[in-house]
Design an enzyme around this catalytic site. Structure first.
Site, mmCIF file in Angstrom:
data_model
loop_
_atom_site.group_PDB
_atom_site.id
_atom_site.type_symbol
_atom_site.label_atom_id
_atom_site.label_comp_id
_atom_site.label_asym_id
_atom_site.label_seq_id
_atom_site.Cartn_x
_atom_site.Cartn_y
_atom_site.Cartn_z
ATOM 1 N N GLU A 41 -8.457 -33.268 0.115
ATOM 2 C CA GLU A 41 -9.369 -33.418 -1.404
ATOM 3 C C GLU A 41 -8.997 -34.696 -1.719
ATOM 4 O OE1 GLU A 41 -8.741 -30.821 -5.400
ATOM 5 O OE2 GLU A 41 -7.041 -31.172 -4.237
ATOM 6 N N LYS A 117 -15.853 -27.492 -6.522
ATOM 7 C CA LYS A 117 -14.563 -26.645 -6.605
ATOM 8 C C LYS A 117 -14.838 -25.950 -7.684
ATOM 9 C CE LYS A 117 -9.531 -27.570 -7.273
ATOM 10 N NZ LYS A 117 -8.458 -28.527 -7.327
ATOM 11 N N CYS A 159 -8.628 -26.700 -2.377
ATOM 12 C CA CYS A 159 -7.100 -26.726 -2.862
ATOM 13 C C CYS A 159 -6.959 -25.594 -3.822
ATOM 14 C CB CYS A 159 -6.956 -28.106 -3.673
ATOM 15 S SG CYS A 159 -5.263 -28.500 -3.950
#
Length: 276
Positions: A41, A117, A159
């Site tokens: 990330e 995300k 993440c």
């Protein structure tokens, strides 16, 4: 067997320095016989000072970086699963966006596959760390699967997404062979949850998990947990790069293992809708 490379990074506040690290890794990964390179990330820019980061993110340099990464993949004839980079979403927000670059070019002319995300990291930890990702970033609203990669069908996550099993259930229902989980995990949460959650997600989806991670102390003052992992569909850890140093790791992935595990434990097929 399909060989992959995993880049564990200590990304900083200069995109050019970070790109050079990715470039060197792509060269080394290709020379080492890997077909896909995974990065963490915020590989290209990791900076919690948003005022300092804004000029680059909101300039043409960010768009140019995408083109440069696509060219890097093509030059080395290796696919690059870029964990994420910040990109302008609208006048008020950025996106934390993953990209999948094919080493054979952009194929249909539409460019790389991308994923924003979905789950924003808005937390206050007992260690004193406080994060409000939603203050600057717009969440994504759809799952993304990169089809027909050298590793089969690959689900993309980032993440904090790791903590939301429904996303991985959806990717499992898409019969993803591999799920990428690039991360910049904090040290306290990494020590407590990183290994156990990633193993659980691999088992639940009956898929490989490849989790390239940030590690160490960064220029912006944060510390990240590292321990980039490759986990097979049975939950076995095939690669753990540790929590001390950046570097490039290699791992052989046996795609036939997916069918073996799904035949033994057909949980994806046995799943039933739960109603109140």
């Amino acid at each position: 067997m399909t060989k992959i490379a995993v880049l564990q990074m200590t990304s900083g506040i200069d995109p050019e320095v970070n790109f050079e690290r990715i470039r060197a890794a792509a060269n080394d990964a290709a020379e080492g016989g890997a077909e896909v390179l995974f990065t963490p990330e915020m590989s290209v820019l990791l900076d919690r000072n948003r005022k300092r980061a804004a000029p680059w993110i909101e300039s043409v340099s960010a768009d140019d970086m995408i083109a440069r990464l696509q060219a890097l993949a093509a030059e080395n004839q290796i696919d690059i699963a870029l964990g994420s980079m910040p990109i302008t979403y609208d006048a008020a927000h950025w996106a934390n966006r993953s990209f999948y670059f094919s080493g054979s070019g952009d194929g249909d002319g539409k460019g790389p596959i991308s994923y924003d995300k979905i789950h924003m990291f808005d937390v206050a930890l007992s260690s004193g760390e406080s994060w409000r990702e939603s203050a600057a970033y717009h969440p994504g609203d759809r799952i993304v699967v990169a089809r027909d990669t050298p590793l089969g069908d690959m689900g993309l996550t980032i993440c904090y997404d790791l903590r939301f099993p429904a996303l991985f259930d959806a990717l499992g229902q898409e019969r993803c062979d591999v799920i990428a989980v690039p991360a910049a995990f904090t040290v306290p949460t990494g020590k407590a949850h990183w290994h156990v959650m990633l193993r659980a997600r691999a088992i639940e989806a009956s898929a490989y998990i490849v989790a390239a991670a940030q590690v160490g102390t960064h220029e912006d003052g944060r510390s990240t947990y590292g321990h980039s992992l490759v986990i097979d569909p049975w939950g076995e850890i095939l690669l753990d790069m540790g929590g001390e140093e950046a570097g490039l790791g290699f791992c052989d992935v046996d795609l036939s293992r997916i069918a073996e595990v799904r035949a033994q434990l057909p949980s994806l097929y046995n799943r039933r809708k739960i109603t109140n």
